[in-house]
Design a protein around this motif. Structure first.
Motif, PDB file in Angstrom:
ATOM      1  N   PHE A   1     -26.316  -8.599 -22.380  1.00 31.91           N
ATOM      2  CA  PHE A   1     -27.447  -9.400 -21.889  1.00 31.91           C
ATOM      3  C   PHE A   1     -26.996 -10.759 -21.379  1.00 31.91           C
ATOM      4  O   PHE A   1     -27.679 -11.385 -20.566  1.00 31.91           O
ATOM      5  N   LEU A   2     -25.827 -11.241 -21.834  1.00 36.59           N
ATOM      6  CA  LEU A   2     -25.328 -12.537 -21.371  1.00 36.59           C
ATOM      7  C   LEU A   2     -24.947 -12.514 -19.888  1.00 36.59           C
ATOM      8  O   LEU A   2     -24.854 -13.560 -19.261  1.00 36.59           O
ATOM      9  N   ALA A   3     -24.765 -11.316 -19.331  1.00 31.42           N
ATOM     10  CA  ALA A   3     -24.461 -11.210 -17.901  1.00 31.42           C
ATOM     11  C   ALA A   3     -25.607 -11.784 -17.069  1.00 31.42           C
ATOM     12  O   ALA A   3     -25.376 -12.404 -16.028  1.00 31.42           O
ATOM     13  N   TYR A   4     -26.845 -11.573 -17.531  1.00 34.54           N
ATOM     14  CA  TYR A   4     -28.008 -12.126 -16.822  1.00 34.54           C
ATOM     15  C   TYR A   4     -27.989 -13.652 -16.861  1.00 34.54           C
ATOM     16  O   TYR A   4     -28.277 -14.312 -15.864  1.00 34.54           O
ATOM     17  N   PHE A   5     -27.652 -14.196 -18.024  1.00 37.67           N
ATOM     18  CA  PHE A   5     -27.566 -15.658 -18.167  1.00 37.67           C
ATOM     19  C   PHE A   5     -26.470 -16.214 -17.269  1.00 37.67           C
ATOM     20  O   PHE A   5     -26.700 -17.161 -16.503  1.00 37.67           O
ATOM     21  N   VAL A   6     -25.275 -15.631 -17.367  1.00 37.59           N
ATOM     22  CA  VAL A   6     -24.141 -16.119 -16.576  1.00 37.59           C
ATOM     23  C   VAL A   6     -24.436 -15.995 -15.085  1.00 37.59           C
ATOM     24  O   VAL A   6     -24.262 -16.956 -14.323  1.00 37.59           O
ATOM     25  N   GLY A   7     -24.892 -14.824 -14.652  1.00 38.21           N
ATOM     26  CA  GLY A   7     -25.213 -14.632 -13.239  1.00 38.21           C
ATOM     27  C   GLY A   7     -26.305 -15.564 -12.756  1.00 38.21           C
ATOM     28  O   GLY A   7     -26.234 -16.112 -11.655  1.00 38.21           O
ATOM     29  N   GLY A   8     -27.321 -15.762 -13.592  1.00 40.79           N
ATOM     30  CA  GLY A   8     -28.419 -16.665 -13.234  1.00 40.79           C
ATOM     31  C   GLY A   8     -27.967 -18.110 -13.114  1.00 40.79           C
ATOM     32  O   GLY A   8     -28.346 -18.814 -12.168  1.00 40.79           O
ATOM     33  N   VAL A   9     -27.161 -18.555 -14.077  1.00 38.17           N
ATOM     34  CA  VAL A   9     -26.654 -19.930 -14.018  1.00 38.17           C
ATOM     35  C   VAL A   9     -25.776 -20.100 -12.781  1.00 38.17           C
ATOM     36  O   VAL A   9     -25.869 -21.120 -12.092  1.00 38.17           O
TER      37      VAL A   9
ATOM     38  N   LEU B   1     -21.975 -24.664 -16.638  1.00 36.43           N
ATOM     39  CA  LEU B   1     -20.825 -24.037 -15.987  1.00 36.43           C
ATOM     40  C   LEU B   1     -19.541 -24.303 -16.762  1.00 36.43           C
ATOM     41  O   LEU B   1     -18.644 -23.445 -16.806  1.00 36.43           O
ATOM     42  N   THR B   2     -19.445 -25.461 -17.398  1.00 37.87           N
ATOM     43  CA  THR B   2     -18.296 -25.766 -18.247  1.00 37.87           C
ATOM     44  C   THR B   2     -18.185 -24.748 -19.370  1.00 37.87           C
ATOM     45  O   THR B   2     -17.112 -24.200 -19.632  1.00 37.87           O
ATOM     46  N   VAL B   3     -19.300 -24.473 -20.027  1.00 40.66           N
ATOM     47  CA  VAL B   3     -19.305 -23.498 -21.121  1.00 40.66           C
ATOM     48  C   VAL B   3     -18.908 -22.114 -20.607  1.00 40.66           C
ATOM     49  O   VAL B   3     -18.089 -21.413 -21.224  1.00 40.66           O
ATOM     50  N   ILE B   4     -19.452 -21.731 -19.459  1.00 37.79           N
ATOM     51  CA  ILE B   4     -19.127 -20.423 -18.873  1.00 37.79           C
ATOM     52  C   ILE B   4     -17.640 -20.336 -18.551  1.00 37.79           C
ATOM     53  O   ILE B   4     -16.984 -19.316 -18.829  1.00 37.79           O
ATOM     54  N   MET B   5     -17.076 -21.390 -17.972  1.00 35.24           N
ATOM     55  CA  MET B   5     -15.665 -21.354 -17.596  1.00 35.24           C
ATOM     56  C   MET B   5     -14.756 -21.345 -18.822  1.00 35.24           C
ATOM     57  O   MET B   5     -13.733 -20.647 -18.819  1.00 35.24           O
ATOM     58  N   VAL B   6     -15.103 -22.072 -19.863  1.00 34.84           N
ATOM     59  CA  VAL B   6     -14.310 -22.021 -21.095  1.00 34.84           C
ATOM     60  C   VAL B   6     -14.322 -20.600 -21.645  1.00 34.84           C
ATOM     61  O   VAL B   6     -13.272 -20.052 -22.023  1.00 34.84           O
ATOM     62  N   GLY B   7     -15.497 -19.981 -21.660  1.00 31.09           N
ATOM     63  CA  GLY B   7     -15.600 -18.600 -22.122  1.00 31.09           C
ATOM     64  C   GLY B   7     -14.779 -17.648 -21.275  1.00 31.09           C
ATOM     65  O   GLY B   7     -14.079 -16.773 -21.800  1.00 31.09           O
ATOM     66  N   ALA B   8     -14.844 -17.801 -19.950  1.00 34.23           N
ATOM     67  CA  ALA B   8     -14.096 -16.918 -19.048  1.00 34.23           C
ATOM     68  C   ALA B   8     -12.593 -17.060 -19.257  1.00 34.23           C
ATOM     69  O   ALA B   8     -11.858 -16.064 -19.309  1.00 34.23           O
ATOM     70  N   ILE B   9     -12.137 -18.289 -19.394  1.00 39.78           N
ATOM     71  CA  ILE B   9     -10.708 -18.513 -19.587  1.00 39.78           C
ATOM     72  C   ILE B   9     -10.252 -17.947 -20.927  1.00 39.78           C
ATOM     73  O   ILE B   9      -9.268 -17.201 -20.990  1.00 39.78           O
ATOM     74  N   LEU B  10     -10.968 -18.281 -21.990  1.00 43.36           N
ATOM     75  CA  LEU B  10     -10.529 -17.853 -23.324  1.00 43.36           C
ATOM     76  C   LEU B  10     -10.674 -16.349 -23.541  1.00 43.36           C
ATOM     77  O   LEU B  10      -9.798 -15.715 -24.126  1.00 43.36           O
ATOM     78  N   LYS B  11     -11.765 -15.774 -23.085  1.00 42.96           N
ATOM     79  CA  LYS B  11     -12.050 -14.366 -23.368  1.00 42.96           C
ATOM     80  C   LYS B  11     -11.366 -13.402 -22.394  1.00 42.96           C
ATOM     81  O   LYS B  11     -10.985 -12.299 -22.782  1.00 42.96           O
ATOM     82  N   VAL B  12     -11.205 -13.813 -21.150  1.00 42.65           N
ATOM     83  CA  VAL B  12     -10.735 -12.869 -20.133  1.00 42.65           C
ATOM     84  C   VAL B  12      -9.371 -13.253 -19.556  1.00 42.65           C
ATOM     85  O   VAL B  12      -8.465 -12.434 -19.475  1.00 42.65           O
ATOM     86  N   LYS B  13      -9.210 -14.476 -19.132  1.00 38.66           N
ATOM     87  CA  LYS B  13      -8.065 -14.839 -18.310  1.00 38.66           C
ATOM     88  C   LYS B  13      -6.832 -15.325 -19.067  1.00 38.66           C
ATOM     89  O   LYS B  13      -5.717 -15.172 -18.583  1.00 38.66           O
ATOM     90  N   LEU B  14      -6.994 -15.919 -20.221  1.00 37.18           N
ATOM     91  CA  LEU B  14      -5.867 -16.520 -20.934  1.00 37.18           C
ATOM     92  C   LEU B  14      -4.763 -15.497 -21.207  1.00 37.18           C
ATOM     93  O   LEU B  14      -3.576 -15.801 -21.060  1.00 37.18           O
TER      94      LEU B  14
END
Length: 135
Positions: free
Chosen positions: A46-54, A75-88
């Motif tokens: 369900f967070l995909a809707y939040f992220v996509g909407g933001v 967007l800062t929170v989203i980018m921290v999540g993306a880096i830590l969860k996916v890209k790091l």
């Protein structure tokens, strides 16, 4: 016009366009695909809707200069999540299969800058709230 105001405006516009496009793609490709991908990496779908909407609405807001600090903080929170969860895990430059976090880090730093400093040049916020002397 001051150089800092113009530079900040350019950062706001580029970040806004970039996130608008990212959000648009999530919805155009079918948000269900993003929901499924979120689930597959251990993030509630369900967070995909939040992220996509933001990304989509926030991108437009940044372009217009509406709620720049709030949108940038989200967007800062989203980018921290993306880096830590996916890209790091794939490193700064990434691998043959996946890009690294270099662009995400640049977006994060721009978002932190805008969340901290705001952007008042050619911003709807200035017209609506007449925030003279404030960023």
């Amino acid at each position: 016009m001051k150089k800092l105001e113009v530079s900040t405006f350019l950062l706001r516009i580029v970040l806004g366009i970039s996130f608008f496009v990212h959000g648009l793609v999530k919805f155009q490709g079918g948000i269900g695909n993003t929901v499924g991908w979120f689930d597959s990496i251990g993030i509630p779908g369900f967070l995909a809707y939040f992220v996509g909407g933001v990304e989509l609405i926030g991108g437009i807001a940044l372009i217009l200069g509406l709620g720049t600090r709030v949108v940038s903080a989200l967007l800062t929170v989203i980018m921290v999540g993306a880096i830590l969860k996916v890209k790091l895990a794939v490193g700064f430059l990434g691998t043959a299969e996946m890009v690294g976090y270099e662009l995400d880090l640049a977006f994060l730093v721009i978002a932190v800058f805008l969340a901290t400093n705001g952007s008042k040049l050619w911003a709807v916020d200035q017209a609506l709230f007449n925030k003279e002397g404030k960023n």
